[in-house]
Design a protein around this motif. Sequence first.
Motif, short mmCIF file in Angstrom:
data_model
loop_
_atom_site.label_atom_id
_atom_site.label_comp_id
_atom_site.label_asym_id
_atom_site.label_seq_id
_atom_site.Cartn_x
_atom_site.Cartn_y
_atom_site.Cartn_z
N MET A 1 -31.83 -31.00 9.83
CA MET A 1 -30.44 -31.16 10.16
C MET A 1 -29.63 -30.25 9.23
SD MET A 1 -28.21 -34.73 10.33
CE MET A 1 -29.56 -35.60 11.06
N ASN A 2 -28.74 -29.46 9.82
CA ASN A 2 -27.94 -28.54 9.02
C ASN A 2 -26.75 -29.28 8.37
OD1 ASN A 2 -25.58 -28.48 10.75
ND2 ASN A 2 -26.71 -27.14 12.13
N PRO A 3 -26.07 -28.64 7.41
CA PRO A 3 -24.97 -29.32 6.71
C PRO A 3 -23.85 -29.81 7.63
CG PRO A 3 -25.66 -27.40 5.46
CD PRO A 3 -26.39 -27.35 6.77
N GLN A 4 -23.51 -29.04 8.64
CA GLN A 4 -22.46 -29.46 9.55
C GLN A 4 -22.86 -30.76 10.27
OE1 GLN A 4 -21.62 -26.86 12.88
NE2 GLN A 4 -19.54 -27.65 13.06
N GLU A 5 -24.09 -30.82 10.73
CA GLU A 5 -24.57 -32.03 11.42
C GLU A 5 -24.63 -33.21 10.46
OE1 GLU A 5 -27.51 -29.84 14.67
OE2 GLU A 5 -28.29 -30.37 12.68
N ARG A 6 -25.06 -32.97 9.24
CA ARG A 6 -25.13 -34.05 8.25
C ARG A 6 -23.75 -34.60 7.92
NH1 ARG A 6 -28.63 -31.89 3.43
NH2 ARG A 6 -28.19 -33.95 2.60
N LEU A 7 -22.76 -33.71 7.79
CA LEU A 7 -21.39 -34.14 7.51
C LEU A 7 -20.83 -34.94 8.68
CD1 LEU A 7 -20.17 -30.88 5.83
CD2 LEU A 7 -20.04 -33.14 4.77
N THR A 8 -21.10 -34.48 9.89
CA THR A 8 -20.62 -35.18 11.08
C THR A 8 -21.26 -36.56 11.18
OG1 THR A 8 -20.26 -33.07 12.19
CG2 THR A 8 -20.40 -35.03 13.60
N LEU A 9 -22.56 -36.65 10.93
CA LEU A 9 -23.25 -37.94 10.95
C LEU A 9 -22.72 -38.87 9.87
CD1 LEU A 9 -25.48 -39.80 12.00
CD2 LEU A 9 -27.05 -38.67 10.42
N LEU A 10 -22.47 -38.32 8.69
CA LEU A 10 -21.93 -39.11 7.59
C LEU A 10 -20.56 -39.68 7.97
CD1 LEU A 10 -22.32 -40.05 4.67
CD2 LEU A 10 -21.33 -37.88 3.93
N ALA A 11 -19.71 -38.86 8.56
CA ALA A 11 -18.38 -39.32 8.99
C ALA A 11 -18.50 -40.42 10.05
CB ALA A 11 -17.56 -38.15 9.52
N THR A 12 -19.43 -40.25 10.96
CA THR A 12 -19.65 -41.26 12.00
C THR A 12 -20.08 -42.58 11.37
OG1 THR A 12 -20.24 -39.57 13.62
CG2 THR A 12 -21.00 -41.83 14.07
N ARG A 13 -20.97 -42.51 10.41
CA ARG A 13 -21.44 -43.74 9.76
C ARG A 13 -20.32 -44.41 8.96
NH1 ARG A 13 -26.76 -43.19 6.65
NH2 ARG A 13 -26.56 -45.46 6.74
N ILE A 14 -19.44 -43.62 8.36
CA ILE A 14 -18.30 -44.19 7.64
C ILE A 14 -17.36 -44.86 8.62
CG2 ILE A 14 -16.24 -43.63 6.28
CD1 ILE A 14 -17.98 -41.38 4.97
N ARG A 15 -17.11 -44.22 9.76
CA ARG A 15 -16.24 -44.82 10.78
C ARG A 15 -16.78 -46.15 11.27
NH1 ARG A 15 -16.27 -39.67 12.74
NH2 ARG A 15 -14.39 -38.52 12.21
N ASP A 22 -24.24 -46.34 -2.61
CA ASP A 22 -25.16 -45.38 -3.22
C ASP A 22 -25.51 -44.25 -2.26
OD1 ASP A 22 -25.20 -46.86 -5.56
OD2 ASP A 22 -27.05 -47.92 -5.04
N GLU A 23 -25.76 -44.60 -1.01
CA GLU A 23 -26.13 -43.60 -0.02
C GLU A 23 -24.98 -42.63 0.24
OE1 GLU A 23 -28.11 -43.25 4.42
OE2 GLU A 23 -27.47 -45.20 3.68
N LEU A 24 -23.77 -43.14 0.32
CA LEU A 24 -22.60 -42.29 0.56
C LEU A 24 -22.45 -41.25 -0.55
CD1 LEU A 24 -19.93 -41.47 1.94
CD2 LEU A 24 -18.83 -43.32 0.68
N LEU A 25 -22.45 -41.69 -1.79
CA LEU A 25 -22.27 -40.76 -2.91
C LEU A 25 -23.46 -39.81 -3.06
CD1 LEU A 25 -20.57 -43.10 -5.51
CD2 LEU A 25 -19.50 -41.41 -4.01
N ARG A 26 -24.66 -40.30 -2.81
CA ARG A 26 -25.85 -39.45 -2.89
C ARG A 26 -25.80 -38.35 -1.83
NH1 ARG A 26 -29.47 -43.16 -2.59
NH2 ARG A 26 -29.66 -43.10 -0.33
N GLU A 27 -25.47 -38.74 -0.61
CA GLU A 27 -25.41 -37.77 0.49
C GLU A 27 -24.34 -36.71 0.23
OE1 GLU A 27 -26.72 -36.00 3.98
OE2 GLU A 27 -27.64 -37.61 2.83
N GLU A 53 -14.60 -37.41 -4.40
CA GLU A 53 -13.56 -38.15 -5.13
C GLU A 53 -12.95 -39.25 -4.27
OE1 GLU A 53 -13.15 -37.94 -8.42
OE2 GLU A 53 -14.83 -36.55 -8.22
N TRP A 54 -12.65 -38.95 -3.00
CA TRP A 54 -12.12 -39.97 -2.10
C TRP A 54 -13.15 -41.07 -1.88
CZ3 TRP A 54 -7.33 -40.52 -2.04
CH2 TRP A 54 -6.43 -39.46 -1.94
N GLY A 55 -14.42 -40.69 -1.81
CA GLY A 55 -15.49 -41.68 -1.66
C GLY A 55 -15.53 -42.64 -2.83
N LYS A 56 -15.37 -42.12 -4.02
CA LYS A 56 -15.37 -42.98 -5.22
C LYS A 56 -14.18 -43.94 -5.19
CE LYS A 56 -17.69 -39.67 -8.24
NZ LYS A 56 -17.51 -38.75 -9.37
N ILE A 57 -13.03 -43.44 -4.78
CA ILE A 57 -11.83 -44.29 -4.68
C ILE A 57 -12.02 -45.33 -3.58
CG2 ILE A 57 -9.36 -44.34 -4.15
CD1 ILE A 57 -9.25 -41.49 -5.45
#
Length: 93
Positions: A1-15, A22-27, A53-57
């Motif tokens: 999975m390329n960085p763009q796909e990983r970022l999109t998946l991460l945003a989907t999971r946050i939504r 731990d997984e959010l900050l690690r990713e 930084e927003w993730g930490k907040i």
Amino acid sequence: MNPQERLTLLATRIRKYDIGEDELLRELGNLKPAFDGVEREANYREKVGAAVEWGKIYLNPLKSEKYSGGREQVRGFLLQDLASAAKIAGDIM
């Protein structure tokens, strides 16, 4: 999975509220150096760094409640920076 796909998946999971602290900050940390030495890399790193930084907040209720919109506003800022980083990643690739 390329960085763009990983970022999109991460945003989907946050939504969907489907990711742990731990997984959010690690990713996010793993995505930061994805384009080291590539043109526009600084813009990408800046957006991912801001998302970290927003993730930490977001993950700290005491910090996120200091914003007028609370945790949801911080979540929105996090998602905006992830979307910007994904767009930049797509442009770089």
